[in-house]
Design a protein around this motif. Structure first.
Motif, PDB file in Angstrom:
ATOM      1  N   TRP A 107       1.223  10.285  -4.765  1.00  9.34           N
ATOM      2  CA  TRP A 107       0.118   9.590  -4.784  1.00  9.34           C
ATOM      3  C   TRP A 107      -0.383   9.964  -6.131  1.00  9.34           C
ATOM      4  O   TRP A 107      -0.849   8.686  -6.801  1.00  9.34           O
ATOM      5  CB  TRP A 107      -0.785   9.852  -3.828  1.00  9.34           C
ATOM      6  CG  TRP A 107      -2.016   9.092  -3.984  1.00  9.34           C
ATOM      7  CD1 TRP A 107      -3.084   9.624  -4.424  1.00  9.34           C
ATOM      8  CD2 TRP A 107      -2.186   7.684  -4.070  1.00  9.34           C
ATOM      9  NE1 TRP A 107      -4.290   8.691  -4.495  1.00  9.34           N
ATOM     10  CE2 TRP A 107      -3.693   7.322  -4.199  1.00  9.34           C
ATOM     11  CE3 TRP A 107      -1.329   6.613  -3.790  1.00  9.34           C
ATOM     12  CZ2 TRP A 107      -4.065   5.909  -4.478  1.00  9.34           C
ATOM     13  CZ3 TRP A 107      -1.983   5.239  -4.122  1.00  9.34           C
ATOM     14  CH2 TRP A 107      -3.206   5.058  -4.416  1.00  9.34           C
ATOM     15  N   HIS A 166       0.822  -1.122   0.132  1.00 11.18           N
ATOM     16  CA  HIS A 166      -0.031  -0.020   0.101  1.00 11.18           C
ATOM     17  C   HIS A 166       0.741   1.267   0.090  1.00 11.18           C
ATOM     18  O   HIS A 166       1.827   1.257   0.755  1.00 11.18           O
ATOM     19  CB  HIS A 166      -0.938  -0.009   1.251  1.00 11.18           C
ATOM     20  CG  HIS A 166      -2.160  -1.156   1.073  1.00 11.18           C
ATOM     21  ND1 HIS A 166      -3.052  -1.004   0.142  1.00 11.18           N
ATOM     22  CD2 HIS A 166      -1.952  -2.526   1.844  1.00 11.18           C
ATOM     23  CE1 HIS A 166      -3.744  -2.316   0.554  1.00 11.18           C
ATOM     24  NE2 HIS A 166      -3.172  -3.035   1.165  1.00 11.18           N
ATOM     25  N   ASN A 199       0.699  11.142   0.455  1.00 15.44           N
ATOM     26  CA  ASN A 199       2.223  11.301   0.034  1.00 15.44           C
ATOM     27  C   ASN A 199       1.756  12.319  -1.346  1.00 15.44           C
ATOM     28  O   ASN A 199       0.963  11.916  -2.102  1.00 15.44           O
ATOM     29  CB  ASN A 199       2.812  10.174  -0.449  1.00 15.44           C
ATOM     30  CG  ASN A 199       4.311  10.454  -0.857  1.00 15.44           C
ATOM     31  OD1 ASN A 199       4.373  11.281  -1.825  1.00 15.44           O
ATOM     32  ND2 ASN A 199       5.178  10.025  -0.146  1.00 15.44           N
ATOM     33  N   HIS A 245       7.506   4.618   0.120  1.00 13.29           N
ATOM     34  CA  HIS A 245       6.579   3.926   1.187  1.00 13.29           C
ATOM     35  C   HIS A 245       7.186   4.070   2.448  1.00 13.29           C
ATOM     36  O   HIS A 245       6.720   4.255   3.516  1.00 13.29           O
ATOM     37  CB  HIS A 245       6.604   2.350   0.578  1.00 13.29           C
ATOM     38  CG  HIS A 245       5.639   1.648   1.325  1.00 13.29           C
ATOM     39  ND1 HIS A 245       4.256   1.696   1.593  1.00 13.29           N
ATOM     40  CD2 HIS A 245       5.552   0.696   2.277  1.00 13.29           C
ATOM     41  CE1 HIS A 245       3.629   1.014   2.367  1.00 13.29           C
ATOM     42  NE2 HIS A 245       4.536   0.178   2.886  1.00 13.29           N
ATOM     43  N   ASN A 290       1.131   5.195   0.582  1.00 10.70           N
ATOM     44  CA  ASN A 290       0.416   6.491   1.360  1.00 10.70           C
ATOM     45  C   ASN A 290      -0.252   7.378   0.487  1.00 10.70           C
ATOM     46  O   ASN A 290       0.324   7.898  -0.303  1.00 10.70           O
ATOM     47  CB  ASN A 290       1.525   6.987   2.154  1.00 10.70           C
ATOM     48  CG  ASN A 290       0.798   8.169   3.086  1.00 10.70           C
ATOM     49  OD1 ASN A 290      -0.385   8.299   3.050  1.00 10.70           O
ATOM     50  ND2 ASN A 290       1.656   8.530   4.134  1.00 10.70           N
ATOM     51  N   ARG A 291      -1.553   7.453   0.603  1.00  8.59           N
ATOM     52  CA  ARG A 291      -2.445   8.332  -0.282  1.00  8.59           C
ATOM     53  C   ARG A 291      -2.174   9.756   0.053  1.00  8.59           C
ATOM     54  O   ARG A 291      -2.586  10.665  -0.673  1.00  8.59           O
ATOM     55  CB  ARG A 291      -4.041   7.827  -0.226  1.00  8.59           C
ATOM     56  CG  ARG A 291      -4.155   6.521  -0.833  1.00  8.59           C
ATOM     57  CD  ARG A 291      -5.492   6.035  -0.613  1.00  8.59           C
ATOM     58  NE  ARG A 291      -5.666   4.852  -1.204  1.00  8.59           N
ATOM     59  CZ  ARG A 291      -6.520   4.279  -2.090  1.00  8.59           C
ATOM     60  NH1 ARG A 291      -7.832   5.057  -2.113  1.00  8.59           N
ATOM     61  NH2 ARG A 291      -6.746   3.054  -2.685  1.00  8.59           N
TER      62      ARG A 291
END
Length: 185
Positions: free
Chosen positions: A120, A112, A117, A185, A114-115
């Protein structure tokens, strides 16, 4: 004479059943990956087994990229045996990648990003294009190889014009996705 020409033409005609089989196998492989990503519970949630698989996958993608570029260079120079060797090398690395990728997803599941970031929005677009084109690349690669191995060189050449850039893009973006996942990440 025309009947001999027609017989040669029919001998080189690609059986639709072969193409259908390649497409079905490719669809099943894509379905397996989808199942592993979205429905399968990882068997090594703690991430203690084979933690270096993502790095291995990136290295295999990088090797495939290099082999593809050499293959392109060789075919442009009309060095057919070297082109063939380079393409088999790219196919070998991509095949080992696919096995390693499946093992990695089986063990660890999805990585996953990090949204929140700032990268993204770039990352998910790159990943989406990578995934969609990789689904398309598999049957294209297999059909292109089939055409070459069975001596259907005009058809091989026509299809390779589409297969090569897609395969190259998927290989390169695979490395970029790994780097983004590991560095950000």
């Amino acid at each position: 004479m025309p009947s001999t020409q027609a017989a040669k033409s029919n001998e080189l005609r690609t059986p639709p059943s072969i193409i259908a089989t390649i497409i079905v196998v490719s669809a099943l492989a894509s379905a397996l990956i989808c199942w592993l990503v979205y429905f399968h519970t990882p068997t090594d949630v703690a991430g203690t087994q084979l933690r270096s698989l993502p790095l291995l996958n990136a290295v295999l993608n990088a090797f495939s990229t290099v082999a593809l570029l050499f293959g392109y260079r060789f075919i442009r120079a009309r060095k057919i045996p070297l082109h063939r060797a380079a393409m088999f090398t790219a196919f070998f690395f991509s095949s080992i990648f696919l096995v390693s990728y499946l093992v990695n997803f089986t063990l660890h599941g999805e990585t996953h990003f990090n949204r929140l970031n700032p990268w993204w929005s770039f990352y998910w677009k790159l990943l989406l294009s990578h995934v969609l084109l990789s689904i398309l690349a598999l049957p294209l690669i297999l059909i292109t190889f089939f055409l070459s191995l069975t001596g259907r060189f005009p058809a091989h050449k026509k299809l390779a014009r589409y297969t090569f850039p897609i395969w190259l893009y998927v290989s390169i973006t695979g490395v970029i996705v790994y780097l983004m996942q590991s560095l950000i990440h």
